[in-house]
Design a protein around this motif. Structure first.
Motif, PDB file in Angstrom:
ATOM      1  N   ALA A   1      40.248  27.214  43.531  1.00 51.14           N
ATOM      2  CA  ALA A   1      39.171  26.601  42.757  1.00 51.14           C
ATOM      3  C   ALA A   1      38.377  27.647  41.982  1.00 51.14           C
ATOM      4  CB  ALA A   1      38.251  25.803  43.678  1.00 51.14           C
ATOM      5  N   ALA A   2      38.103  28.775  42.606  1.00 58.45           N
ATOM      6  CA  ALA A   2      37.366  29.833  41.913  1.00 58.45           C
ATOM      7  C   ALA A   2      38.136  30.323  40.692  1.00 58.45           C
ATOM      8  CB  ALA A   2      37.090  30.991  42.867  1.00 58.45           C
ATOM      9  N   ALA A   3      39.453  30.461  40.835  1.00 55.24           N
ATOM     10  CA  ALA A   3      40.272  30.937  39.717  1.00 55.24           C
ATOM     11  C   ALA A   3      40.366  29.903  38.600  1.00 55.24           C
ATOM     12  CB  ALA A   3      41.675  31.286  40.222  1.00 55.24           C
ATOM     13  N   GLU A   4      40.452  28.616  38.950  1.00 59.61           N
ATOM     14  CA  GLU A   4      40.617  27.576  37.943  1.00 59.61           C
ATOM     15  C   GLU A   4      39.319  27.199  37.235  1.00 59.61           C
ATOM     16  OE1 GLU A   4      44.392  25.118  39.899  1.00 59.61           O
ATOM     17  OE2 GLU A   4      42.455  24.143  39.648  1.00 59.61           O
ATOM     18  N   LEU A   5      38.198  27.278  37.939  1.00 59.47           N
ATOM     19  CA  LEU A   5      36.969  26.673  37.443  1.00 59.47           C
ATOM     20  C   LEU A   5      35.971  27.651  36.844  1.00 59.47           C
ATOM     21  CD1 LEU A   5      36.386  24.168  40.398  1.00 59.47           C
ATOM     22  CD2 LEU A   5      37.502  23.731  38.189  1.00 59.47           C
ATOM     23  N   GLY A   6      36.244  28.939  36.974  1.00 60.34           N
ATOM     24  CA  GLY A   6      35.306  29.931  36.460  1.00 60.34           C
ATOM     25  C   GLY A   6      35.018  29.776  34.981  1.00 60.34           C
ATOM     26  N   ARG A   7      35.995  29.330  34.197  1.00 58.33           N
ATOM     27  CA  ARG A   7      35.825  29.179  32.752  1.00 58.33           C
ATOM     28  C   ARG A   7      34.772  28.137  32.399  1.00 58.33           C
ATOM     29  NH1 ARG A   7      41.812  26.946  31.661  1.00 58.33           N
ATOM     30  NH2 ARG A   7      42.130  28.307  33.466  1.00 58.33           N
ATOM     31  N   TYR A   8      34.439  27.266  33.368  1.00 53.04           N
ATOM     32  CA  TYR A   8      33.454  26.210  33.110  1.00 53.04           C
ATOM     33  C   TYR A   8      32.072  26.542  33.682  1.00 53.04           C
ATOM     34  CZ  TYR A   8      37.839  23.737  32.348  1.00 53.04           C
ATOM     35  OH  TYR A   8      39.091  23.369  31.903  1.00 53.04           O
ATOM     36  N   GLY A   9      31.911  27.777  34.160  1.00 56.48           N
ATOM     37  CA  GLY A   9      30.628  28.161  34.726  1.00 56.48           C
ATOM     38  C   GLY A   9      30.459  27.762  36.172  1.00 56.48           C
TER      39      GLY A   9
ATOM     40  N   SER B   1      22.405  29.609  44.468  1.00 59.46           N
ATOM     41  CA  SER B   1      21.397  29.812  43.434  1.00 59.46           C
ATOM     42  C   SER B   1      21.995  30.477  42.202  1.00 59.46           C
ATOM     43  CB  SER B   1      20.261  30.691  43.974  1.00 59.46           C
ATOM     44  OG  SER B   1      20.670  32.053  44.062  1.00 59.46           O
ATOM     45  N   ALA B   2      21.236  30.471  41.120  1.00 54.27           N
ATOM     46  CA  ALA B   2      21.670  31.161  39.906  1.00 54.27           C
ATOM     47  C   ALA B   2      21.700  32.670  40.105  1.00 54.27           C
ATOM     48  CB  ALA B   2      20.751  30.787  38.743  1.00 54.27           C
ATOM     49  N   ALA B   3      20.979  33.172  41.106  1.00 53.08           N
ATOM     50  CA  ALA B   3      20.919  34.612  41.356  1.00 53.08           C
ATOM     51  C   ALA B   3      22.260  35.189  41.780  1.00 53.08           C
ATOM     52  CB  ALA B   3      19.867  34.908  42.429  1.00 53.08           C
ATOM     53  N   SER B   4      23.196  34.357  42.226  1.00 53.00           N
ATOM     54  CA  SER B   4      24.508  34.840  42.680  1.00 53.00           C
ATOM     55  C   SER B   4      25.500  34.992  41.535  1.00 53.00           C
ATOM     56  CB  SER B   4      25.080  33.896  43.736  1.00 53.00           C
ATOM     57  OG  SER B   4      25.333  32.614  43.183  1.00 53.00           O
ATOM     58  N   ASP B   5      25.029  35.030  40.320  1.00 48.90           N
ATOM     59  CA  ASP B   5      25.902  35.119  39.151  1.00 48.90           C
ATOM     60  C   ASP B   5      26.947  36.224  39.314  1.00 48.90           C
ATOM     61  OD1 ASP B   5      26.729  34.484  36.463  1.00 48.90           O
ATOM     62  OD2 ASP B   5      25.760  36.345  35.839  1.00 48.90           O
ATOM     63  N   GLY B   6      28.208  35.884  39.094  1.00 48.14           N
ATOM     64  CA  GLY B   6      29.299  36.851  39.157  1.00 48.14           C
ATOM     65  C   GLY B   6      29.994  36.939  40.497  1.00 48.14           C
ATOM     66  N   VAL B   7      29.471  36.263  41.523  1.00 52.32           N
ATOM     67  CA  VAL B   7      30.092  36.292  42.854  1.00 52.32           C
ATOM     68  C   VAL B   7      30.897  35.012  43.036  1.00 52.32           C
ATOM     69  CG1 VAL B   7      29.697  36.413  45.336  1.00 52.32           C
ATOM     70  CG2 VAL B   7      28.182  37.657  43.770  1.00 52.32           C
ATOM     71  N   THR B   8      32.209  35.132  43.038  1.00 56.47           N
ATOM     72  CA  THR B   8      33.058  33.945  43.173  1.00 56.47           C
ATOM     73  C   THR B   8      34.399  34.337  43.778  1.00 56.47           C
ATOM     74  OG1 THR B   8      33.840  31.955  42.013  1.00 56.47           O
ATOM     75  CG2 THR B   8      34.104  34.070  40.867  1.00 56.47           C
ATOM     76  N   GLY B   9      35.035  33.377  44.436  1.00 54.48           N
ATOM     77  CA  GLY B   9      36.317  33.631  45.060  1.00 54.48           C
ATOM     78  C   GLY B   9      36.240  34.535  46.272  1.00 54.48           C
ATOM     79  N   ARG B  10      35.083  34.547  46.935  1.00 57.00           N
ATOM     80  CA  ARG B  10      34.874  35.421  48.090  1.00 57.00           C
ATOM     81  C   ARG B  10      34.714  34.602  49.363  1.00 57.00           C
ATOM     82  NH1 ARG B  10      35.845  40.919  47.637  1.00 57.00           N
ATOM     83  NH2 ARG B  10      35.163  41.664  45.581  1.00 57.00           N
ATOM     84  N   VAL B  11      35.028  35.246  50.489  1.00 50.60           N
ATOM     85  CA  VAL B  11      34.857  34.643  51.803  1.00 50.60           C
ATOM     86  C   VAL B  11      33.938  35.555  52.612  1.00 50.60           C
ATOM     87  CG1 VAL B  11      35.997  33.844  53.906  1.00 50.60           C
ATOM     88  CG2 VAL B  11      37.160  33.630  51.699  1.00 50.60           C
TER      89      VAL B  11
END
Length: 311
Positions: A193-201, A249-259
C-alpha cells in the motif's frame, strides 16, 4: 484549550477501528487530546469475537465518545463491521458526514481464538484472518479510494494510515498460527500500500505494539499487571499511542512503508527480510549439492529470531 484548535493533529479527522477498549481506546483519546476529531469504531464484541451490543447507549464506542466530549473534544461512534464492504465504506462516510473531511485511518480492530495448530478449527482460522487481515484491507481500500479521488480533483491530501501488526506476525507465536499469519499479512499489505499510494499523498506504516489489553492479559497476566505502587506502568496501552498519533499527523511527512515496535518507553524501527549470505554457481545443483550450499550459507547467516512461546 479546545480539541479543535490546538495540538499536533488540530483540524484532522481520524478514524480508529476497534477503539472501544485497549489500544484503540488509548489511540482515540490521544488523538482527541492532540486536536483531532475522531470516529470511534467498535462492534462491542468479546475478546474472542463473540457478538454483543454495539453502537448504542452504554456501548464501548459510545463510552469513548463521551469521554472525548467530556474533555472538550469531538467524536462520533461507528458500530459497523469493518470486515465487510458496507461497514468499511460507512466508516469513511461517517467521517465525511460528521466532520466534512477524513485524514487518518488507524486499523486496530481484532480478536483472538488461540489453538495449537493441530487443534485449530477452520472456523477459528477464518474468523481471525477475516477480522485482522480483511478488516485492514477493506477500510484501507475505501479510504484510499476517497483520497485518490481528492488528489485527482486537485486537493492532494496529507493522508495517513497506521496498521496494527504484532510481534507474532514478525516472529511467529506458538498457539497463534491464525493470528500470526494474519499479522504477517498486514505487514506485507502495508508495504504494498505504501508503494502504490504514495503518489496520491497517502503514507502507510505498521506498528507492532506490546501492551496490556484483553487479548494479552490472559496470556501474559503475570508480566503485564499494572504496578500496585503507582510507578510507571510499562504495559499501559497509552504508552503506544504517542507514536501512533505522530504517524497519523502531518508532522510525519516522508515516513512511509515502515514497521515499528512500540512498548513502554521503547520505539524500534523493524528491519524486515533482506538478502543474507548467498552463493551463485551459475548452474543447476543436485539435491545433495543444494544441501551442502545451504549448510555453508547458514554458517554465515544470523540466527533466526525465536518464535514467541517456543521452548
Amino acid at each position: 484549550m479546545t480539541a479543535r484548535t490546538a495540538g499536533l493533529c488540530a483540524g484532522r479527522v481520524v478514524a480508529v477501528t476497534g477503539a472501544g477498549r485497549g489500544l484503540g481506546r488509548a489511540h482515540a483519546l490521544a488523538f482527541a487530546a492532540e486536536g483531532a476529531r475522531v470516529v470511534v469504531n467498535d462492534l462491542g464484541v468479546g475478546a474472542d469475537g463473540d457478538p454483543a451490543a454495539a453502537g448504542g447507549p452504554g456501548s464501548p464506542a459510545r463510552e469513548v465518545v463521551d469521554a472525548i466530549a467530556a474533555a472538550g473534544g469531538e467524536a462520533v461512534a461507528h458500530g459497523g463491521d469493518i470486515a465487510t464492504a458496507e461497514g468499511a465504506a460507512s466508516l469513511v462516510t461517517t467521517a465525511l458526514d460528521a466532520f466534512g473531511r477524513f485524514d487518518t485511518l488507524v486499523n486496530n480492530a481484532g480478536f483472538l481464538r488461540d489453538r495449537m495448530l493441530v487443534n485449530l478449527d477452520e472456523d477459528d482460522w477464518d474468523a481471525v484472518v477475516r477480522v485482522h487481515l480483511k478488516g485492514h484491507f477493506l477500510p484501507l481500500r475505501h479510504a484510499a479510494a476517497h483520497w485518490r479521488a481528492e488528489a485527482k480533483a486537485g486537493r492532494p491530501p496529507a493522508a495517513r494510515v497506521i496498521n496494527t501488526s504484532s510481534g507474532a506476525g514478525l516472529l511467529g507465536s506458538v498457539g497463534q498460527s491464525n493470528y500470526a499469519a494474519a499479522k504477517a499479512g498486514i505487514v506485507a499489505l502495508t508495504l504494498v500500500a505504501a508503494a502504490e499510494l504514495g503518489r496520491y499523498g497517502i503514507q502507510v506504516n505498521a506498528l507492532a505494539p506490546a501492551a496490556r489489553t484483553r487479548m494479552t492479559e490472559r496470556t501474559f497476566a503475570a508480566t503485564m499487571a499494572a504496578p500496585a505502587d503507582g510507578s510507571f506502568d510499562a504495559m499501559a496501552p497509552a504508552n503506544v499511542s504517542p507514536l501512533v498519533v505522530w504517524l497519523g499527523s502531518a508532522a510525519s511527512d516522508g515516513v512511509t512503508g515502515r514497521v515499528f515496535e512500540a512498548e513502554a518507553g521503547r520505539i524500534t524501527v523493524m528491519e524486515g527480510w533482506r538478502p543474507g549470505p548467498t552463493e551463485d554457481r551459475g548452474a543447476r545443483r543436485s539435491p545433495a549439492e543444494a544441501g551442502d550450499t545451504v549448510r555453508r550459507l547458514l554458517a554465515d547467516a544470523e540466527e533466526a529470531g525465536q518464535v514467541y512461546g517456543a521452548s
